[in-house]
Structure formats: C-alpha cells, structure tokens
Design an enzyme around this catalytic site. Structure first.
Site, PDB file in Angstrom:
ATOM      1  CB  SER A 203      -0.894   0.007   1.246  1.00  0.00           C
ATOM      2  OG  SER A 203      -1.504   1.269   1.447  1.00  0.00           O
TER       3      SER A 203
ATOM      4  CE1 TYR B 185      -4.256  -1.903   5.052  1.00  0.00           C
ATOM      5  CE2 TYR B 185      -3.266   0.236   4.576  1.00  0.00           C
ATOM      6  CZ  TYR B 185      -3.854  -0.940   4.148  1.00  0.00           C
ATOM      7  OH  TYR B 185      -4.040  -1.153   2.810  1.00  0.00           O
TER       8      TYR B 185
END
Length: 585
Positions: free
Chosen positions: A455, A468
C-alpha cells in the site's frame, strides 16, 4: 537411455542414414513429434516428453549425425533442408501413418521444421507447429532483404544487433576449427557452460555423444545458411497453425526477427517467456503446458482463437494464484489474468466469493479457473492449500499475495489483539504465501514471479494508520529482501503499492477505540470518500500484470501513491509533516 526410461525405440532408414526414434505414450492418441536443435540430441526433450506423454503419443528422433542416428557420407551436402525433410517424413510415416502429427522444434529443430511446415510435399502431414528459438531461413532472408533495401536507422540497428548475436554462425562456417573445438575443450566444458549461463540442469544432459553431434551439426549451417539467406523461397507459407514461443532472454536471436511473421503464418499464436535459449531444459513445465494446450486446441478445432487479452502472449496457459480474489483488487487481478489466457486459482476465505470469481474468470477467457477457500492467516490451512494446488495443478507460475484487511485508529487505541489480527493477515498471510508457493517455485528451478500487494501506507506514515501502515511497510521490505534472494533463480518479486482505490475493503475495515455505531459511521464515510475518488481496482490489476511483465520492484499505483513514493525518497520530512495532520471525523 537417461531421461527416456521406458521409451519404445525403433530404427528408421532413409536417404542412406538410420535414424534412432524414441516413443512414449499411447500411439492411439495425437502424435507430437519433437525435433531437437544444435548441438543437441533428442535427450534435450526428455523432461518435456515426460510431461506430455500422459496425454499424447510423444516421438523424438536423433537428427542425422546426432545421438544414436548415423551420419551421412560424405558429410558435405548431407544436411540440406531437403534431406532433413526426407528424414522427417520417413519418421512420420513410421510412427503416425494415418494421422497428421503435431510438430515441435527448438533451435535448429525449429529451423528445419519451418521447412517441413512450408513445403508442399509435407502438406496434410502436419496438424500444428510449435516453433521455439529457430526462425525459417527463408523468412530470415526476406527480413534481411527488406532492411537492406530500406536501411532506416532502426532497421540498420536491427541488422547490426542480430549480426552481433549470430557471431557463432560465422565461426561454424570456418573449416576444421569447430570440429577441433567440440572434440576438444569445448565439448568437455559445454555442460558447465549451459548450467551456468542458461540455468539448464546437467542431469543426464548433454549425452556423451555431444562432441560428435556438434562436429557433425556444423554442416547444418554450412549446407543451408548462406544458400537460403541469399535466395530465400518466396512461397514459404505455413500450411498449419503455428505457435511461436519466444524466450525473452535469448542470447542468440532477436525478438525483432518475428515482427512480420503473420504474413507467412496467418494462423499464428504468440507466446513469450522470461527465459534463455534452452527452454526445453530450463522451462520444461511451461513449455509442456503451452504445447499441450495448443495441440488440444487444434484437435478441438480452436487453433485460430487464442486468448485476446493484453499480455496473452506472456500469460497464456500459466498457472496464476491470487489470494483475496473474491472482491476488489484481487477479483480484478484474477479476471485480468483470465483475459490473458492464464489458468487462474481464485483463493478467498469466502467460498461463495471465490466460486463467483472463478466462474467469471472462465467466462473472461481463462484457460481454466478454480476456486479455493483458505484463510491466509492460518498457517496450516495455507500448507494444505499449497500441497493440494501442487498435487492437482502443478507449481504456480505467478503468485499474487493480495488478501488484506484495514484498521484505523491511533496507536494507543489499538489493542494487542488488533495488532495480531492485522499482522496475521497483512504480513503473515504474505509470508505464508511466499514461503509455501515461492519455495516451490525456487525448488522447481524454472523461474516465476511473486507479487505482494502492499500500500502507499508502506511509505506514507499516518497517525491514523499505525498498525495497517506497519504491516504494509513490512510487506514492502519483505518483498525487497526476497527479490534480492531470488534474483539468481529467475524469480521476480514486485511490491505493488496502491493509494486510494474504490474497493469493498472500506466496508469491512475496523476502527480501533470506537463503539459499533461509530465504526459503522466511519466505514460509511470512508466508503463515500473512496467512491468519490473513483479509482477502479481494474487499474491496479493492469499495473500488477505490467509489473510481472517488466519485472518491476516497487510499483506505486494512483497519483497520490506515486507522489508519496517520490517524497519518501527525496523529501521525507514533508511526509512526516503530512503524517501529523489529524484526519477529519
């Protein structure tokens, strides 16, 4: 007869020579004839033949003067394409008198096979032709002629490039020197050279006949090359469907040689492979799959309908496994590989979503598609999945570790259980995939590619995404380390780092430190914002396929991801200041 254990052997007499012919498989099935190149014998096909023999009647023969076939006397003039065609037709008459055969040629086996598939006297005897690393001398002659007549800078560059790659051809035309080299030090060193430069395993190959094979084979070049390049045939049109397999790392042949091939072979299917010249030895699995699929399609009357999606030449028939394939980026990626003609394994913890993705993949053009249910965070479940996939389908060629979950909230609101949940899926799920499927790729020794979906959060810190972002940063570093480790094994590793993409992850993301009602509100707000951004998962899927084709290391996707990646390298302080901004509530 190493590598051909259990093969039936026969001798075929033709044109003053005796050819050694080996057969595997049921003679009642379609016949596949394998023709070897220089300086090989039929042993070069042993691994491919073994893989094909369960479905086909597989035949390979030692070309005259090679292996256990006898050499013509005198050697000069004994290796012309006309005489090699006589040999081929004699073999075909012996092994498949009533049905046309499917022809496969590598290197000089492909050069002579182009003669077989374009001369009138072989029409009707060949059902299909798979060409690997060996052009038609007639087509090559016309290719040279067009560039000599219109010498643009680009065309001159192509001529000079191929001329440099063909250095060995000039040496093979010299008298006596090639024979002395092959019967001397070169013949002794050749297995080690192949193993080091081509990653071609030396187990049982080449055979002890190599020095004499190479010495005799020099006449393949002397009897044919100059004659055909100077006066190429004008009627060299293929009378059967052709599959062209081009190794992208071929040291001897430029990819440009096949630029105009459709005019000579209108029923043409193209395949490309990130491998060196000796693909029968360094990529027998992929080669056998493509041969098998092509032969089956011709037998089923579908030879003129190859997969039409982008990169179909690269991924057609390859085995691709995608985790988290039930929705979002995973589903889009599975369908993109399906449109490229791959065999797709759609893996998701939601069985219904996996089955839906596999069914859609079949509709989109996948060579085959299957659904598998597994939780990537469960090590034992992943071990069982890897064992089942390998047993039923073989070693995966492309692995896409995509499954992931989202978690927002500050560090001090994130509990230990929250951390474990995120790391188990986002990091350990990737580790399990790389270890279990990537490990089998490495053991196979035939290359492959691993894509880990990270990501933009991997390099863009945020006070709202500590767990995350940490999980994705770890995936990025894991990918870089693994890429370094696997580089020498022909396995690429790419970390794909999307920014804001409109997927269902927003509807399942968790938010630490809030009650259920507030979490629902935050999910709806995130989904609305991502929807307004409107960046579709299909664009990420296209980037994933492109990353595999180009063997890219780190692939930021979306403008904001590319911007953050550039800032992380050149202006990290700016990213740190951005990270302090409290997200709107």
């Amino acid at each position: 007869m190493t590598g051909w254990s259990g093969a039936r052997e026969r001798r075929v007499r033709t044109g003053g020579v005796e050819l050694c012919v080996a057969e595997l498989g049921d003679p009642g099935r379609p016949t596949v004839v394998l023709v070897h190149g220089y300086p090989d014998s039929k042993e070069v096909w042993s691994e491919v033949a073994r893989r094909l023999s369960g479905r086909f009647h597989v035949v390979a023969y030692d070309v005259r003067g090679h292996g256990r076939s006898t050499a013509p006397r005198p050697l000069r003039g004994g290796f012309t394409l006309e005489k090699l065609t006589d040999d081929f037709l004699a073999v075909v008459d012996a092994v498949s008198p009533d049905r046309p055969v499917h022809l496969v040629g590598h290197d000089w086996g492909s050069v002579q096979a182009w003669e077989f598939v374009t001369v009138e006297r072989a029409a009707g005897r060949i059902a299909s032709f798979t060409s690997i690393s060996g052009p038609s001398l007639d087509h090559f002659g016309h290719w040279i002629g067009r560039r000599v007549k219109r010498p643009t800078p680009r065309r001159v560059g192509q001529l000079l490039g191929q001329g440099a790659r063909s250095w060995y051809v000039y040496l093979l035309h010299t008298p006596v020197l090639p024979e002395l080299a092959w019967r001397g030090p070169l013949g002794t060193a050749w297995p080690r050279i192949l193993e080091r430069l081509e990653k071609a395993p030396a187990d049982g190959y080449p055979t002890s006949s190599l020095p004499s094979d190479a010495a005799h084979g020099a006449w393949l070049y002397r009897d044919n090359v100059r004659r055909r390049l100077r006066s190429p045939r004008t009627d060299a049109y293929a009378h059967a469907p052709v599959q062209l397999i081009t190794p992208l790392d071929d040291r001897f042949l430029s990819q440009r040689l096949s630029e105009d091939l459709e005019q000579w072979a209108p029923r043409l299917t193209r395949r490309t492979l990130p491998a060196g010249h000796w693909v029968p030895r360094n990529r027998p699995d992929q080669l056998a799959t493509w041969i098998s699929d092509f032969v089956s399609s011709v037998e089923g009357g579908r030879a003129d309908v190859p997969a039409a999606g982008r990169h179909a030449d690269r991924f057609g028939g390859q085995l691709v496994l995608v985790t988290g394939a039930g929705s979002g980026i995973g589903r889009a990626t599975a369908l993109a590989f399906a449109e490229a003609g791959a065999r797709v394994l759609a893996v998701d913890r939601n069985a219904e979503a996996a089955a839906s993705a596999a069914a859609e993949a079949r509709r989109r053009g996948a060579a085959a598609a299957w659904a598998e249910t597994a939780d990537v965070s469960d090590e034992q479940a992943m071990e069982k999945l890897a064992e089942r996939v390998t047993t039923e389908h073989g070693v995966v060629d492309v692995l896409v570790n995509n499954a992931g979950i989202g978690l927002g909230g500050s560090f001090f609101d994130t509990t230990t259980d929250d951390w474990r949940t995120v790391l188990d899926v986002n990091l350990w799920g990737v580790i399990h995939g790389c270890r279990l499927f990537g490990g089998r790729m490495a053991e196979r020794g035939q290359g492959g590619h691993i894509v880990n979906v990270a990501s933009a959060a991997a390099f863009q810190p945020s006070r709202a995404l500590p767990a995350y972002g940490t999980s994705k940063a770890a995936v990025l570093m894991l990918s870089e380390c693994l890429r370094a480790e696997l580089a020498g094994r022909g396995i690429g590793v790419s970390a794909v780092c999307p920014g804001f993409v409109d997927t269902a992850i927003t509807s399942t993301a968790r938010f630490a430190g809030v009650d259920a009602g507030e979490e629902r509100r935050l999910r709806k707000r995130a989904a609305r914002l991502y929807g307004l951004r409107g960046y579709p998962p299909e664009k990420v899927a296209a980037a994933i396929l492109r990353a595999v084709v180009r063997d890219e290391a780190v692939v930021p996707v979306t403008p904001e991801a590319r911007t953050a990646y550039a800032l992380s390298r050149w202006m990290p302080g700016a990213l740190r200041r951005i990270a302090r901004v409290k997200p709107p509530v």
